[in-house]
Design a protein around this motif. Sequence first.
Motif, PDB file in Angstrom:
ATOM      1  N   UNK A   7       0.852  -1.186   0.000  1.00 27.74           N
ATOM      2  CA  UNK A   7       0.000   0.000   0.000  1.00 27.74           C
ATOM      3  C   UNK A   7       0.893   1.243   0.000  1.00 27.74           C
ATOM      4  N   UNK A   8       0.759   2.124  -1.000  1.00 28.42           N
ATOM      5  CA  UNK A   8       1.634   3.307  -1.067  1.00 28.42           C
ATOM      6  C   UNK A   8       1.495   4.230   0.144  1.00 28.42           C
ATOM      7  N   UNK A  13       4.100   6.439   4.871  1.00 25.54           N
ATOM      8  CA  UNK A  13       4.093   6.719   6.310  1.00 25.54           C
ATOM      9  C   UNK A  13       5.321   6.093   6.983  1.00 25.54           C
ATOM     10  N   UNK A  14       5.677   4.873   6.581  1.00 23.69           N
ATOM     11  CA  UNK A  14       6.847   4.211   7.158  1.00 23.69           C
ATOM     12  C   UNK A  14       8.126   4.978   6.823  1.00 23.69           C
ATOM     13  N   UNK A  16       8.339   8.177   6.162  1.00 26.06           N
ATOM     14  CA  UNK A  16       8.311   9.438   6.908  1.00 26.06           C
ATOM     15  C   UNK A  16       8.705   9.207   8.368  1.00 26.06           C
ATOM     16  N   UNK A  17       8.218   8.123   8.967  1.00 28.59           N
ATOM     17  CA  UNK A  17       8.581   7.817  10.355  1.00 28.59           C
ATOM     18  C   UNK A  17      10.066   7.514  10.473  1.00 28.59           C
ATOM     19  N   UNK A  18      10.607   6.780   9.511  1.00 29.24           N
ATOM     20  CA  UNK A  18      12.033   6.461   9.540  1.00 29.24           C
ATOM     21  C   UNK A  18      12.872   7.732   9.398  1.00 29.24           C
ATOM     22  N   UNK A  19      12.457   8.629   8.531  1.00 29.71           N
ATOM     23  CA  UNK A  19      13.185   9.880   8.348  1.00 29.71           C
ATOM     24  C   UNK A  19      13.112  10.734   9.611  1.00 29.71           C
ATOM     25  N   UNK A  20      11.948  10.743  10.272  1.00 27.28           N
ATOM     26  CA  UNK A  20      11.802  11.508  11.509  1.00 27.28           C
ATOM     27  C   UNK A  20      12.725  10.970  12.596  1.00 27.28           C
ATOM     28  N   UNK A  21      12.815   9.635  12.713  1.00 28.82           N
ATOM     29  CA  UNK A  21      13.729   9.039  13.694  1.00 28.82           C
ATOM     30  C   UNK A  21      15.173   9.387  13.361  1.00 28.82           C
ATOM     31  N   UNK A  22      15.514   9.361  12.080  1.00 24.46           N
ATOM     32  CA  UNK A  22      16.876   9.681  11.664  1.00 24.46           C
ATOM     33  C   UNK A  22      17.205  11.146  11.972  1.00 24.46           C
ATOM     34  N   UNK A  23      16.241  12.040  11.741  1.00 21.19           N
ATOM     35  CA  UNK A  23      16.454  13.460  12.005  1.00 21.19           C
ATOM     36  C   UNK A  23      16.591  13.737  13.503  1.00 21.19           C
TER      37      UNK A  23
END
Length: 57
Positions: A7-8, A13-14, A16-23
Amino acid sequence: MTSKRPDPEIAARALAEAQARKDEAKALDLPPEQGGPKGREPVRYGDWEKDGIAYDF
């Protein structure tokens, strides 16, 4: 048998969450290594080389 496409919205969302954790992750303030190997990182290719002998782990 049919292949199910991801599902796109869930994928976006996954990501975006990974990028937020990385940031949010802070760089570790570690002291410089003492007594470590000279030159390139010896475990780069999955083995450790010391004095011309490669140790595989």
